[in-house]
Scaffold this motif. Structure first.
Motif, PDB file in Angstrom:
ATOM      1  N   LYS A   5      81.260  46.900  77.082  1.00  0.00           N
ATOM      2  CA  LYS A   5      81.895  48.214  76.920  1.00  0.00           C
ATOM      3  C   LYS A   5      82.134  48.613  75.462  1.00  0.00           C
ATOM      4  CE  LYS A   5      82.438  49.016  81.370  1.00  0.00           C
ATOM      5  NZ  LYS A   5      81.818  47.786  81.914  1.00  0.00           N
ATOM      6  N   LYS A   6      82.081  47.661  74.547  1.00  0.00           N
ATOM      7  CA  LYS A   6      82.354  47.944  73.136  1.00  0.00           C
ATOM      8  C   LYS A   6      81.599  46.935  72.301  1.00  0.00           C
ATOM      9  CE  LYS A   6      86.366  44.875  72.752  1.00  0.00           C
ATOM     10  NZ  LYS A   6      85.910  43.967  71.686  1.00  0.00           N
ATOM     11  N   TYR A   7      81.641  47.118  70.969  1.00  0.00           N
ATOM     12  CA  TYR A   7      81.013  46.134  70.088  1.00  0.00           C
ATOM     13  C   TYR A   7      81.826  46.037  68.802  1.00  0.00           C
ATOM     14  CZ  TYR A   7      77.296  43.222  68.175  1.00  0.00           C
ATOM     15  OH  TYR A   7      76.571  42.158  67.678  1.00  0.00           O
ATOM     16  N   ASP A   8      82.568  44.935  68.666  1.00  0.00           N
ATOM     17  CA  ASP A   8      83.399  44.683  67.490  1.00  0.00           C
ATOM     18  C   ASP A   8      82.755  43.605  66.632  1.00  0.00           C
ATOM     19  OD1 ASP A   8      85.278  46.471  68.434  1.00  0.00           O
ATOM     20  OD2 ASP A   8      86.494  44.929  69.404  1.00  0.00           O
ATOM     21  N   GLN A   9      82.858  43.770  65.313  1.00  0.00           N
ATOM     22  CA  GLN A   9      82.367  42.773  64.363  1.00  0.00           C
ATOM     23  C   GLN A   9      83.497  42.464  63.386  1.00  0.00           C
ATOM     24  OE1 GLN A   9      77.817  43.534  63.521  1.00  0.00           O
ATOM     25  NE2 GLN A   9      78.827  45.508  63.683  1.00  0.00           N
ATOM     26  N   ILE A  10      83.884  41.181  63.321  1.00  0.00           N
ATOM     27  CA  ILE A  10      85.059  40.788  62.554  1.00  0.00           C
ATOM     28  C   ILE A  10      84.665  39.710  61.544  1.00  0.00           C
ATOM     29  CG2 ILE A  10      87.445  40.013  62.675  1.00  0.00           C
ATOM     30  CD1 ILE A  10      85.799  40.738  65.939  1.00  0.00           C
ATOM     31  N   PHE A  11      85.009  39.936  60.284  1.00  0.00           N
ATOM     32  CA  PHE A  11      84.796  38.936  59.242  1.00  0.00           C
ATOM     33  C   PHE A  11      86.054  38.079  59.155  1.00  0.00           C
ATOM     34  CE2 PHE A  11      81.935  42.370  58.411  1.00  0.00           C
ATOM     35  CZ  PHE A  11      80.767  41.750  57.994  1.00  0.00           C
ATOM     36  N   VAL A  12      85.889  36.771  59.379  1.00  0.00           N
ATOM     37  CA  VAL A  12      87.051  35.890  59.487  1.00  0.00           C
ATOM     38  C   VAL A  12      86.997  34.817  58.403  1.00  0.00           C
ATOM     39  CG1 VAL A  12      87.282  36.303  61.957  1.00  0.00           C
ATOM     40  CG2 VAL A  12      85.915  34.379  61.173  1.00  0.00           C
ATOM     41  N   PRO A  13      88.156  34.386  57.913  1.00  0.00           N
ATOM     42  CA  PRO A  13      88.193  33.397  56.834  1.00  0.00           C
ATOM     43  C   PRO A  13      87.903  31.981  57.329  1.00  0.00           C
ATOM     44  CG  PRO A  13      90.422  34.029  57.462  1.00  0.00           C
ATOM     45  CD  PRO A  13      89.495  34.910  58.242  1.00  0.00           C
ATOM     46  N   GLU A  14      87.305  31.194  56.450  1.00  0.00           N
ATOM     47  CA  GLU A  14      87.081  29.755  56.665  1.00  0.00           C
ATOM     48  C   GLU A  14      86.267  29.487  57.929  1.00  0.00           C
ATOM     49  OE1 GLU A  14      90.723  27.913  54.113  1.00  0.00           O
ATOM     50  OE2 GLU A  14      91.063  28.030  56.270  1.00  0.00           O
ATOM     51  N   PHE A  15      85.251  30.278  58.129  1.00  0.00           N
ATOM     52  CA  PHE A  15      84.399  30.148  59.305  1.00  0.00           C
ATOM     53  C   PHE A  15      83.354  29.064  59.070  1.00  0.00           C
ATOM     54  CE2 PHE A  15      81.471  32.174  62.555  1.00  0.00           C
ATOM     55  CZ  PHE A  15      82.344  32.036  63.609  1.00  0.00           C
ATOM     56  N   ASN A  16      83.017  28.314  60.113  1.00  0.00           N
ATOM     57  CA  ASN A  16      82.096  27.192  59.953  1.00  0.00           C
ATOM     58  C   ASN A  16      80.624  27.585  60.000  1.00  0.00           C
ATOM     59  OD1 ASN A  16      83.882  24.952  59.616  1.00  0.00           O
ATOM     60  ND2 ASN A  16      84.408  25.064  61.773  1.00  0.00           N
ATOM     61  N   PHE A  17      80.309  28.661  60.688  1.00  0.00           N
ATOM     62  CA  PHE A  17      78.921  29.084  60.833  1.00  0.00           C
ATOM     63  C   PHE A  17      78.701  30.400  60.095  1.00  0.00           C
ATOM     64  CE2 PHE A  17      79.525  26.625  64.853  1.00  0.00           C
ATOM     65  CZ  PHE A  17      78.567  25.644  64.623  1.00  0.00           C
ATOM     66  N   GLY A  18      77.491  30.926  60.208  1.00  0.00           N
ATOM     67  CA  GLY A  18      77.226  32.248  59.678  1.00  0.00           C
ATOM     68  C   GLY A  18      77.875  33.325  60.523  1.00  0.00           C
TER      69      GLY A  18
END
Length: 850
Positions: A252-265
């Motif tokens: 129903k939606k499409y969110d993209q979130i940039f998060v700190p200290e992430f292990n992957f791309g």
């Protein structure tokens, strides 16, 4: 036997036979200050009559406050570190519900439910990351991909936070400083793609047709985000993929979130995709970095269909997720307007596959995952880059339309279901009219990369196919070839055609009078090409006259593989770079195919005498080209080489002058990232003013990114007492810092310049490595083993020590053993190349080493 937080394939199959029709009701209570949170989870499911005595629930928690089965408190369950066992005597055949109230700690490893405090503004951000087996760090669940479920989430937390989940908000209510969000029911999907991200994020909104689009990042980085470009990439991927799959976007939606200290791309959580903050560019980047970010956006979008809508049954078929997302992201980009040259960069990505596939730990694309530890280790160059390249080969083999039709049939036939290899082969066989079983046996179910070589025997032309060293397999290859002639200094294509190679020796009707024959033109195949001596001479004398950029990439890329295979002298390659880098007209070829490989050769594939000589030559080459004041893409590339090769007093003084603004090159901005890179180098080489250098840059770069880079610089300082303290930080069982912070520090520990000072850390590495794998999470352990393996030391001594350690420790954790074996393989490859150099007498040797 050590008990680990892993689920076996056999355990998953047993549980699949026990239960079905799963729904979760999850309630969480969060605040800004506590290091723990409260949760309540109700699991509704149907229990089937089986002979098992217990039902296993995956769950890691600090404290279970209460546990009810079908409304009744029970105490006869068993709780271990990673699981809860419910006696089946407490269950009914048919519908059941289990309710668990609990208290849990946040994670600081980048996985699970990771809590982060931004040191720049003290804001708190929390995100989930679960693949392959970490959902049970947040809530009790049946944490395996073929037990898909629906989820109903309620969260109470600070009223100024954003709450982002796989579905939209149903209701929101505020009580004082807190608000309660009730989300709508989700679609049906696996636990590892459940997501929750919370914090006071900045948000940008747009839409594609009727699909709401949002982008989030933390406040302190918002000024660096470029939402317009990100939305443009997102919309282009939507437009292509909906049409290509012939299935509307299923959520129903499409969110993209940039998060700190992430292990992957990135992570393809349903409608709630999380990205590493490395994709928030704080300064001008190389073109390849912008394309890589776009590729990740396309990749995660592909997953909404491949992986989320249709999901592999178990992790041995991880390729059904990742290989397709990897290939179709490049394919979709190549059909668009933003990055139509995407396939040229997929060619570079294949180097990851070639490297991985020539290790003794390689595995078929269709892997064998006995448990989730195996699943984690299979997130590698085989499941991604090799699988992607083999799918490109399949597309060329059967045709684009037939491949697309097979994809459409597969997605529609198995909508919201789980699949195995045979399901994919059945669909491709139906649409192509070709039995894919035999093709699969050669390509998907075996290991190794073939090598092709064009040969002339008098007037007879043939292509020799060589198997990999490990399995001696010969495959069917569909390739394009091109023949070239030279006239009056101009190079032109004389002939181009598609051919099928199906044996060790394939006769071909190619003109024997052409000067040069390029096999695998346009890179449709997963294969290496070795050039004959005559072809190498043609390349050496005529490369500048080959105008097609992709052709140049393919030539350079295969020369690099020959260097790694020890069939071409590394010195020959460096001489070729020295000859042509000055006049290379394309910055991406210069960076990826020439200078990047040059820095790798300098670091790993030169004996000491050659290393010092070429460091100086390459430094001078970089300095000379920086003075040409080319555009910023060239300048960044040349600066990276200058920084890598600045090892003399002159070079280090130049770096300091660049840092202080006393030495300036036009079209080169010394941004914060470059400043940190210079300071790291100066610290590692013993600059007496290191403390002021670090303090100055920390003041220039407030926040966690500056803190991490400052830590890396301090670890780089050649002081043995300080090194001892940092090693203790990396190896102690209790972890006071985040895994990401410590990983930055690890990256500053070993420097070639410090190999004598750090000699004792060879033994320390082997003393500590087993406990690291026993006590730390898989991401941290993998980083420790990769970054802190003492590869700067004497290569032959390191090989002997590594082999001896493996032989003397039969009970090594499996991921630890795999990592050590791969390090051993890299050392063996280096030794062959270095020994070849010892047999030569001058650095200008142009001989091809056969």
């Amino acid at each position: 036997m050590m008990i680990t937080n892993d689920l076996t394939k056999e355990q998953a199959e047993t549980r699949k036979d026990q239960i079905e029709n799963i729904k979760y009701q999850i309630t969480l209570y969060l605040n800004k200050t506590d290091l723990e949170y409260e949760g309540n989870t109700i699991i509704n499911f149907n229990y089937k009559n089986t002979t098992n005595r217990t039902l296993r629930i995956d769950f890691i928690t600090t404290n279970i406050k209460s546990l009810k089965v079908n409304g009744h408190l029970i105490s006869n369950y068993k709780k271990y570190d990673y699981w809860i066992y419910i006696p089946v005597s407490e269950l009914n055949i048919g519908p059941n519900n289990i309710q668990i109230d609990y208290i849990n700690k946040y994670d600081n490893t980048g996985s699970g439910f990771h809590r982060f405090v931004d040191s720049e503004d003290n804001e708190v951000y929390i995100h989930s990351d679960f693949e392959p087996y970490d959902a049970h760090l947040l809530f009790p669940c049946f944490d395996q991909p073929d037990l898909k479920a629906k989820y109903k989430l309620t969260v109470t937390g600070p009223k100024d936070w954003q709450f982002i989940h796989n579905t939209e908000i149903q209701t929101e209510s505020i009580d004082g400083n807190f608000k309660t969000i009730i989300f709508k029911n989700t679609e049906l999907f696996s636990t590892y793609i459940f997501a929750l991200v919370v914090g006071p994020h900045e948000v940008w909104e747009d839409s594609y047709n009727n699909i709401p689009l949002k982008i989030y990042c933390r406040k302190s980085l918002a000024k660096h985000l470029d939402p317009k470009n990100l939305f443009e990439m997102t919309k282009e991927s939507f437009q292509f993929l909906e049409n290509y799959f012939d299935i509307p976007y299923p959520y129903k939606k499409y969110d993209q979130i940039f998060v700190p200290e992430f292990n992957f791309g990135a992570m393809e959580n349903v409608a709630c995709v999380t990205f590493t903050e490395h994709y928030i560019f704080r300064s001008k980047q190389l073109y390849s970095e912008y394309l890589s970010r776009s590729n990740t956006i396309f990749h995660e979008m592909v997953h909404m269909w491949f992986g989320n809508l249709v999901t592999m049954k178990w992790w041995n078929d991880l390729w059904l997720n990742e290989s397709f997302a990897d290939y179709l992201s490049y394919y979709a980009m190549s059909k668009g307007k933003l990055f139509p040259d995407a396939f040229e960069f997929q060619f570079s990505r294949k180097e990851w596959a070639y490297m991985q596939d020539q290790l003794s730990t390689t595995h078929p694309i269709v892997g064998s995952a006995e448990d989730t530890a195996d699943a984690f280790s299979n997130f590698d160059g085989i499941s991604y880059a090799k699988g992607s390249a083999v799918l490109k080969q399949l597309t060329y083999y059967i045709g684009e339309d037939k491949f697309r039709d097979g994809i459409r049939l597969y997605l529609k036939k198995f909508y919201e279901n789980n699949t195995v290899l045979e399901d994919f082969l059945m669909c491709m066989s139906e649409t192509s009219g070709i039995d894919m079983v035999e093709w699969s046996k050669k390509w998907l179910e075996t290991t190794g990369v073939n090598t092709l070589k064009f040969n002339l025997d008098k007037d007879q032309c043939y292509i020799e196919q060589m198997p990999s060293e490990t399995n001696h397999k010969i495959r069917d290859h569909a390739i394009m070839y091109e023949t070239y002639d030279e006239k009056d200094g101009k190079i032109s294509i004389v002939e181009s055609n598609k051919i099928i190679i199906s044996s060790a020796k394939t006769d071909v009707n190619i003109s024997s009078s052409s000067k040069f024959t390029l096999l695998n033109a346009q890179d449709h195949d997963y294969v290496k090409i070795h050039f004959r001596d005559e072809e190498l001479n043609f390349i050496y004398n005529n490369l500048k006259n080959i105008n097609d950029r992709f052709t140049q990439r393919i030539i350079w890329g295969n020369l690099w593989q020959m260097v790694r295979d020890n069939t071409l002298s590394a010195i020959w390659f460096l001489n070729l770079v020295e000859k042509y880098s000055d006049i290379e007209m394309d910055s991406t070829v210069l960076q990826e195919q020439m200078l990047q490989k040059t820095m790798s050769i300098k670091s790993f594939y030169l004996i000491n005498d050659y290393r010092e000589l070429w460091s100086n030559k390459l430094y001078n080459l970089a300095y000379k080209n920086l003075e040409k004041n080319q555009n910023d893409q060239f300048q960044i590339s040349w600066f990276n080489l200058l920084l890598s090769c600045a090892e003399s007093d002159t070079g280090l003084n130049d770096l300091k002058a660049i840092l202080n603004g006393e030495l300036v090159f036009d079209n080169l901005t010394i941004d914060q990232e470059k400043r940190w890179n210079i300071v790291s180098k100066l610290c590692a080489y013993g600059d007496s003013d290191y403390e002021n250098l670090i303090i100055t840059e920390t003041e220039n770069d407030p926040g966690d990114l500056g803190d991490k880079r400052a830590f890396m610089c301090r670890v780089s300082i050649p002081d043995l007492q300080m090194k001892n303290q940092y090693w203790e930080m990396f190896t102690q069982k209790k972890q006071n810092h985040s895994s990401k912070y410590l990983t930055y520090g690890m990256s500053g520990f070993f420097w070639y310049k410090q190999n004598e000072l750090l000699s004792k850390y060879v033994e320390k590495f082997f003393d500590d490595i087993i406990n690291i794998y026993k006590n730390k999470d898989v991401h941290y352990s993998s980083n420790f083993s990769h970054i802190l393996f003492p590869s700067i030391m004497n290569v032959e001594e390191m090989l002997n020590k590594t082999e001896l350690f493996i032989d003397q420790n039969d009970d090594l954790p499996k991921l630890c053993k795999k990592s050590l074996i791969e390090n051993k393989d890299h050392l063996k490859r280096r030794i062959k190349i270095l020994n070849s150099q010892k047999q030569t007498t001058t650095d200008t040797d142009m001989e091809v080493l056969i």
